[in-house]
Design a protein around this motif. Structure first.
Motif, PDB file in Angstrom:
ATOM      1  N   ALA A  42       0.829  -1.204   0.000  1.00 29.19           N
ATOM      2  CA  ALA A  42       0.000   0.000   0.000  1.00 29.19           C
ATOM      3  C   ALA A  42       0.869   1.263   0.000  1.00 29.19           C
ATOM      4  O   ALA A  42       0.581   2.225  -0.728  1.00 29.19           O
ATOM      5  CB  ALA A  42      -0.927   0.005   1.220  1.00 29.19           C
ATOM      6  N   ARG A  43       1.933   1.274   0.772  1.00 26.03           N
ATOM      7  CA  ARG A  43       2.818   2.460   0.812  1.00 26.03           C
ATOM      8  C   ARG A  43       3.585   2.614  -0.485  1.00 26.03           C
ATOM      9  O   ARG A  43       3.806   3.737  -0.957  1.00 26.03           O
ATOM     10  CB  ARG A  43       3.767   2.353   2.002  1.00 26.03           C
ATOM     11  N   ARG A  44       3.988   1.502  -1.094  1.00 33.55           N
ATOM     12  CA  ARG A  44       4.655   1.586  -2.401  1.00 33.55           C
ATOM     13  C   ARG A  44       3.705   2.168  -3.438  1.00 33.55           C
ATOM     14  O   ARG A  44       4.094   3.002  -4.272  1.00 33.55           O
ATOM     15  CB  ARG A  44       5.151   0.212  -2.848  1.00 33.55           C
ATOM     16  N   ALA A  45       2.441   1.751  -3.392  1.00 31.21           N
ATOM     17  CA  ALA A  45       1.456   2.262  -4.344  1.00 31.21           C
ATOM     18  C   ALA A  45       1.193   3.745  -4.123  1.00 31.21           C
ATOM     19  O   ALA A  45       1.060   4.515  -5.087  1.00 31.21           O
ATOM     20  CB  ALA A  45       0.152   1.466  -4.224  1.00 31.21           C
ATOM     21  N   ASP A  46       1.112   4.163  -2.866  1.00 30.76           N
ATOM     22  CA  ASP A  46       0.904   5.580  -2.567  1.00 30.76           C
ATOM     23  C   ASP A  46       2.051   6.422  -3.118  1.00 30.76           C
ATOM     24  O   ASP A  46       1.837   7.496  -3.696  1.00 30.76           O
ATOM     25  CB  ASP A  46       0.801   5.791  -1.054  1.00 30.76           C
ATOM     26  N   LEU A  47       3.263   5.931  -2.932  1.00 31.78           N
ATOM     27  CA  LEU A  47       4.441   6.660  -3.402  1.00 31.78           C
ATOM     28  C   LEU A  47       4.447   6.754  -4.921  1.00 31.78           C
ATOM     29  O   LEU A  47       4.696   7.827  -5.489  1.00 31.78           O
ATOM     30  CB  LEU A  47       5.699   5.967  -2.896  1.00 31.78           C
ATOM     31  N   ALA A  48       4.154   5.658  -5.581  1.00 36.09           N
ATOM     32  CA  ALA A  48       4.111   5.664  -7.044  1.00 36.09           C
ATOM     33  C   ALA A  48       3.029   6.610  -7.557  1.00 36.09           C
ATOM     34  O   ALA A  48       3.229   7.339  -8.544  1.00 36.09           O
ATOM     35  CB  ALA A  48       3.873   4.249  -7.572  1.00 36.09           C
ATOM     36  N   GLU A  49       1.885   6.633  -6.881  1.00 29.03           N
ATOM     37  CA  GLU A  49       0.773   7.485  -7.312  1.00 29.03           C
ATOM     38  C   GLU A  49       1.115   8.963  -7.190  1.00 29.03           C
ATOM     39  O   GLU A  49       0.819   9.763  -8.083  1.00 29.03           O
ATOM     40  CB  GLU A  49      -0.471   7.173  -6.487  1.00 29.03           C
ATOM     41  N   VAL A  50       1.756   9.357  -6.092  1.00 32.04           N
ATOM     42  CA  VAL A  50       2.055  10.776  -5.901  1.00 32.04           C
ATOM     43  C   VAL A  50       3.182  11.215  -6.832  1.00 32.04           C
ATOM     44  O   VAL A  50       3.197  12.371  -7.294  1.00 32.04           O
ATOM     45  CB  VAL A  50       2.371  11.067  -4.419  1.00 32.04           C
TER      46      VAL A  50
END
Length: 327
Positions: A268-276
């Motif tokens: 989830a944190r990897r996805a958040d980082l990629a999204e931002v």
């Protein structure tokens, strides 16, 4: 402050850039009319973080304030600095002063007065008779400084009203200041490797070619003499910062750093980082957003290499210069 290996680090709050500035821009009463042109950003927001070196070339050649206004006139020998009413030619004195100042200049940047026939760096008119014949010139003094110091961060107060140009200039003067402070220290190959390591992502964001050249210089630490090594590394470092960091190169650096800490993050944190990071690339958020999230994740997971990169603290955060959304 020392890093995890006991090596000194160069924090932006410990290094103060030395910045030459047209004296009128910080409130000195040296304008031709006896007044000043105080700039709010320079004398306000930036002032607590830099050491100013005030310069007024027209005062230094003895013209006083108030004084007769000057302009540049076309001649076969090049631009002449002429008093408008008396027709006094101040070219020789200004040229000599510029040569002397250029020879002894030891600063991390320079802010010139816009449009000045002595100090302007863009759009200074040169006259043929009573009419401006060309508006693409530099002031007589500023031109010599820039010719002798082509890698010096230089701007005028007008251009610093643009958020991107302001951020770029401030980032450059702090980078130059850290390099100057480092090269003035009792450094050796080990310290150079540490200094370069902390600046890698910032250099890469500006110019991959110069980043590689700086790396090749570091690889010769212990082989080249100290003076030659300092000159070679310093030239590559300053050249890198003479190129503006682009959105694409910033995205590359953000993704590179994200990859370094990805193994420590849950999905989830990897996805958040990629999204931002994608949101920054697409112009929806400012660079400060992915940079802050990435640094937060790196600190939380103890990723020292990413955490200590100057890319994430190129200047004091109180200046808030990364908060604009790229066009």
């Amino acid at each position: 402050m020392n890093d995890m290996n006991g090596l000194p680090t160069a924090r932006t709050d410990e290094v103060r850039p030395r910045v030459a500035v047209s004296s009128c821009l910080i409130g000195e009463l040296v304008r031709f009319n006896g007044g000043h042109s105080r700039d709010r950003f320079l004398s306000g927001e930036l002032d607590p973080y830099v050491d100013w070196v005030p310069v007024c070339p027209e005062m230094e050649i003895g013209l006083g304030a108030p004084r007769e206004s000057l302009h540049l006139e076309r001649s076969p020998e090049g631009p002449r600095l002429i008093a408008r009413k008396s027709r006094t030619d101040h070219t020789a004195r200004m040229t000599a002063l510029a040569a002397e100042r250029a020879r002894t200049l030891d600063v991390d940047g320079y802010v010139f007065k816009a449009k000045s026939p002595s100090c302007g760096i863009h759009g200074v008119p040169i006259y043929a008779g009573e009419m401006p014949a060309d508006r693409r010139n530099r002031g007589l003094f500023a031109a010599r400084i820039m010719e002798e110091h082509p890698l010096l961060p230089v701007e005028d107060e007008g251009r610093l009203h643009d958020p991107m140009l302001r951020e770029t200039f401030v980032e450059r003067i702090f980078a130059h200041a850290r390099l100057r402070a480092f090269l003035e220290s009792d450094w050796g190959p080990r310290e150079l490797i540490a200094f370069h390591s902390r600046h890698k992502m910032q250099l890469l964001a500006h110019d991959p070619v110069s980043y590689n050249e700086a790396g090749r210089a570091v690889a010769l630490a212990g082989v080249l003499g100290r003076r030659e090594l300092a000159a070679r590394y310093g030239r590559a470092f300053r050249t890198a910062f003479s190129h503006k960091a682009s959105i694409g190169r910033n995205v590359n650096v953000l993704q590179h750093c994200a990859g370094m800490i990805a193994g420590s993050l849950d999905p989830a944190r990897r996805a958040d980082l990629a999204e931002v990071i994608t949101s920054y690339r697409d112009g929806r958020v400012a660079l400060s957003v992915p940079a802050a999230l990435l640094l937060h994740d790196a600190r939380g997971e103890g990723e020292d290499y990413v955490r200590d990169q100057t890319y994430f603290a190129p200047y004091p955060e109180e200046l808030r210069l990364r908060n604009h959304v790229p066009a």
